[in-house]
Design an enzyme around this catalytic site. Structure first.
Site, mmCIF file in Angstrom:
data_model
loop_
_atom_site.group_PDB
_atom_site.id
_atom_site.type_symbol
_atom_site.label_atom_id
_atom_site.label_comp_id
_atom_site.label_asym_id
_atom_site.label_seq_id
_atom_site.Cartn_x
_atom_site.Cartn_y
_atom_site.Cartn_z
ATOM 1 N N TYR A 150 -1.015 8.140 7.001
ATOM 2 C CA TYR A 150 -2.005 7.264 7.624
ATOM 3 C C TYR A 150 -3.415 7.637 7.164
ATOM 4 O O TYR A 150 -4.205 6.777 6.758
ATOM 5 C CB TYR A 150 -1.893 7.386 9.148
ATOM 6 C CG TYR A 150 -2.887 6.566 9.921
ATOM 7 C CD1 TYR A 150 -2.742 5.184 10.022
ATOM 8 C CD2 TYR A 150 -3.967 7.162 10.566
ATOM 9 C CE1 TYR A 150 -3.647 4.427 10.749
ATOM 10 C CE2 TYR A 150 -4.874 6.415 11.298
ATOM 11 C CZ TYR A 150 -4.718 5.045 11.380
ATOM 12 O OH TYR A 150 -5.616 4.298 12.094
ATOM 13 N N LYS A 154 -6.360 5.485 5.136
ATOM 14 C CA LYS A 154 -7.675 5.183 5.694
ATOM 15 C C LYS A 154 -8.813 5.762 4.829
ATOM 16 O O LYS A 154 -9.904 5.196 4.786
ATOM 17 C CB LYS A 154 -7.754 5.673 7.142
ATOM 18 C CG LYS A 154 -6.811 4.913 8.087
ATOM 19 C CD LYS A 154 -7.084 3.412 8.082
ATOM 20 C CE LYS A 154 -6.253 2.639 9.079
ATOM 21 N NZ LYS A 154 -6.522 1.195 9.086
HETATM 22 N N1 LIG Z 1 -6.036 2.812 18.203
HETATM 23 C C1 LIG Z 1 -6.794 3.726 17.622
HETATM 24 O O1 LIG Z 1 -7.115 4.755 18.233
HETATM 25 C C2 LIG Z 1 -7.305 3.526 16.212
HETATM 26 C C3 LIG Z 1 -8.117 4.522 15.677
HETATM 27 C C4 LIG Z 1 -8.617 4.383 14.400
HETATM 28 C C5 LIG Z 1 -8.300 3.259 13.650
HETATM 29 N N2 LIG Z 1 -7.512 2.294 14.179
HETATM 30 C C6 LIG Z 1 -7.225 1.148 13.310
HETATM 31 O O2 LIG Z 1 -7.591 -0.053 13.954
HETATM 32 C C7 LIG Z 1 -6.719 -1.114 13.565
HETATM 33 C C8 LIG Z 1 -6.096 -1.746 14.811
HETATM 34 O O3 LIG Z 1 -5.368 -0.744 15.527
HETATM 35 P P1 LIG Z 1 -4.785 -0.955 17.001
HETATM 36 O O4 LIG Z 1 -4.878 0.349 17.688
HETATM 37 O O5 LIG Z 1 -5.352 -2.162 17.619
HETATM 38 O O6 LIG Z 1 -3.219 -1.195 16.624
HETATM 39 P P2 LIG Z 1 -2.071 -1.967 17.391
HETATM 40 O O7 LIG Z 1 -0.788 -1.426 16.877
HETATM 41 O O8 LIG Z 1 -2.304 -1.947 18.861
HETATM 42 O O9 LIG Z 1 -2.271 -3.472 16.862
HETATM 43 C C9 LIG Z 1 -2.107 -3.762 15.498
HETATM 44 C C10 LIG Z 1 -1.881 -5.258 15.311
HETATM 45 O O10 LIG Z 1 -1.689 -5.486 13.926
HETATM 46 C C11 LIG Z 1 -0.514 -6.259 13.723
HETATM 47 N N3 LIG Z 1 0.075 -5.900 12.441
HETATM 48 C C12 LIG Z 1 0.612 -4.704 12.069
HETATM 49 N N4 LIG Z 1 1.084 -4.773 10.822
HETATM 50 C C13 LIG Z 1 0.843 -6.031 10.378
HETATM 51 C C14 LIG Z 1 1.136 -6.710 9.155
HETATM 52 N N5 LIG Z 1 1.786 -6.115 8.148
HETATM 53 N N6 LIG Z 1 0.727 -7.984 9.040
HETATM 54 C C15 LIG Z 1 0.097 -8.616 10.049
HETATM 55 N N7 LIG Z 1 -0.172 -8.032 11.233
HETATM 56 C C16 LIG Z 1 0.210 -6.752 11.386
HETATM 57 C C17 LIG Z 1 0.382 -5.932 14.906
HETATM 58 O O11 LIG Z 1 1.351 -6.942 15.156
HETATM 59 C C18 LIG Z 1 -0.641 -5.776 16.036
HETATM 60 O O12 LIG Z 1 -0.935 -7.011 16.635
HETATM 61 C C19 LIG Z 1 -5.675 -0.482 12.635
HETATM 62 O O13 LIG Z 1 -6.055 -0.671 11.287
HETATM 63 C C20 LIG Z 1 -5.751 0.979 12.993
HETATM 64 O O14 LIG Z 1 -5.320 1.807 11.956
HETATM 65 C C21 LIG Z 1 -6.996 2.399 15.432
#
Ligand SMILES: NC(=O)c1ccc[n+]([C@@H]2O[C@H](COP(=O)([O-])OP(=O)(O)OC[C@H]3O[C@@H](n4cnc5c(N)ncnc54)[C@H](O)[C@@H]3O)[C@@H](O)[C@H]2O)c1
Length: 254
Positions: A150, A154
């Site tokens: 991951y 990133k």
């Molecule tokens: N939650 C955290 O603490 C956090 C921290 C840093 C970065 N992020 C980043 O923020 C972004 C959103 O994360 P989140 O926590 O909301 O995740 P989440 O898992 O809650 O939601 C992710 C969404 O993306 C969709 N998705 C996943 N793979 C997909 C694909 N191949 N095609 C289309 N849709 C797809 C899923 O169906 C879901 O609706 C991500 O890129 C994640 O890496 C999250």
């Protein structure tokens, strides 16, 4: 006429919060997700007037291009693309599989490339510039435990953001990224569970592993991230490109 945005992975979590914020900001929003149920649910909550669901897997180049075309056909324009969709497997080194590596890079890195490519093509066809905004992470700024795959994706997103900022500037396109910290979404609860389990501890211990170094002493709400994306999507960030804005309550200082 309203500006139009596409947010990938907008069915839940941070992506949904971004879509909601952009609608409040006056955008029409294409809600792109590979989960049709959550995409439709998100649109029902945002209203069919302001949001439109498109189903695509962001790791698939042709699916992304087609989905973007549907949003442009529906709303008649495109100004902002938020490449937010991502997956976050927990991967101690000895457990990493080739399938996990390929899938995670395909979605987190491929998704940013295909989304940016489709954005560039649409902005060009529409005869104006635009803004591309990519999801990285504090784990893409500094190495985090158990997140080799991951974190690798990133770090790559920050590199792609810098490269595309240079490549697309002449077309009137800015490219920036946001790096969330520990956000209360289904993804983060899953990571905390896995990290706790790998250490023989509980979920709370897993969450605290990540949460203990937050200067502001609270976990992030999805809305904290959406607020920064709102800035990157709006005119106040017009002179900013190639940057990653860290939205992590002060975990990393860069
Ligand atoms: N939650 C955290 O603490 C956090 C921290 C840093 C970065 N992020 C980043 O923020 C972004 C959103 O994360 P989140 O926590 O909301 O995740 P989440 O898992 O809650 O939601 C992710 C969404 O993306 C969709 N998705 C996943 N793979 C997909 C694909 N191949 N095609 C289309 N849709 C797809 C899923 O169906 C879901 O609706 C991500 O890129 C994640 O890496 C999250």
């Amino acid at each position: 006429m309203s500006k139009v945005a596409i947010v990938t992975g907008a069915g839940q979590g941070i992506g949904f919060a971004i879509a909601k914020r952009l609608v409040q900001d006056g955008f029409k929003v294409g809600v792109l997700d590979y989960n049709p149920e959550t995409a439709e649910k998100a649109v029902a909550e945002l209203s069919a007037e302001n949001a439109f669901a498109v189903v695509a897997d962001v790791s698939k180049q042709a699916e992304v291009a087609q989905a973007f075309q549907k949003v442009v056909d529906h709303f008649g324009d495109l100004n902002v693309v938020v490449n937010n969709a991502g997956v976050a497997p927990t991967t101690p080194l000895d457990t990493i599989t080739e399938e996990q590596f390929t899938r995670t890079f395909g979605i987190n890195v491929g998704g940013v490339i295909w989304g940016s490519q489709a954005a560039q093509a649409q902005f060009k066809a529409l005869g104006h510039g635009g803004k591309i905004i990519n999801a990285t992470s504090q784990a893409g700024v500094v190495g985090n435990p158990n997140l080799t795959v991951y974190g690798g994706t990133k770090f790559a997103v920050r590199g792609i953001t810098q490269t595309l900022a240079r490549d697309l500037a002449d077309s009137g396109i800015t490219v920036n990224a946001y790096a969330p910290g520990i956000v209360k979404t289904p993804m983060m609860y899953d990571i905390a569970h896995e990290v706790g389990k790998n250490a023989g501890k509980d979920d709370e211990w897993g969450m605290q592993t990540f949460a203990k170094d937050i200067t502001l002493k609270r976990l992030s709400e999805p809305e904290d991230v959406a607020a920064a994306v709102s800035f990157l999507a709006g005119p106040d960030s017009n002179y900013i490109t190639g940057q990653t804005i860290i939205v992590d309550g002060g975990m990393q200082f860069h």
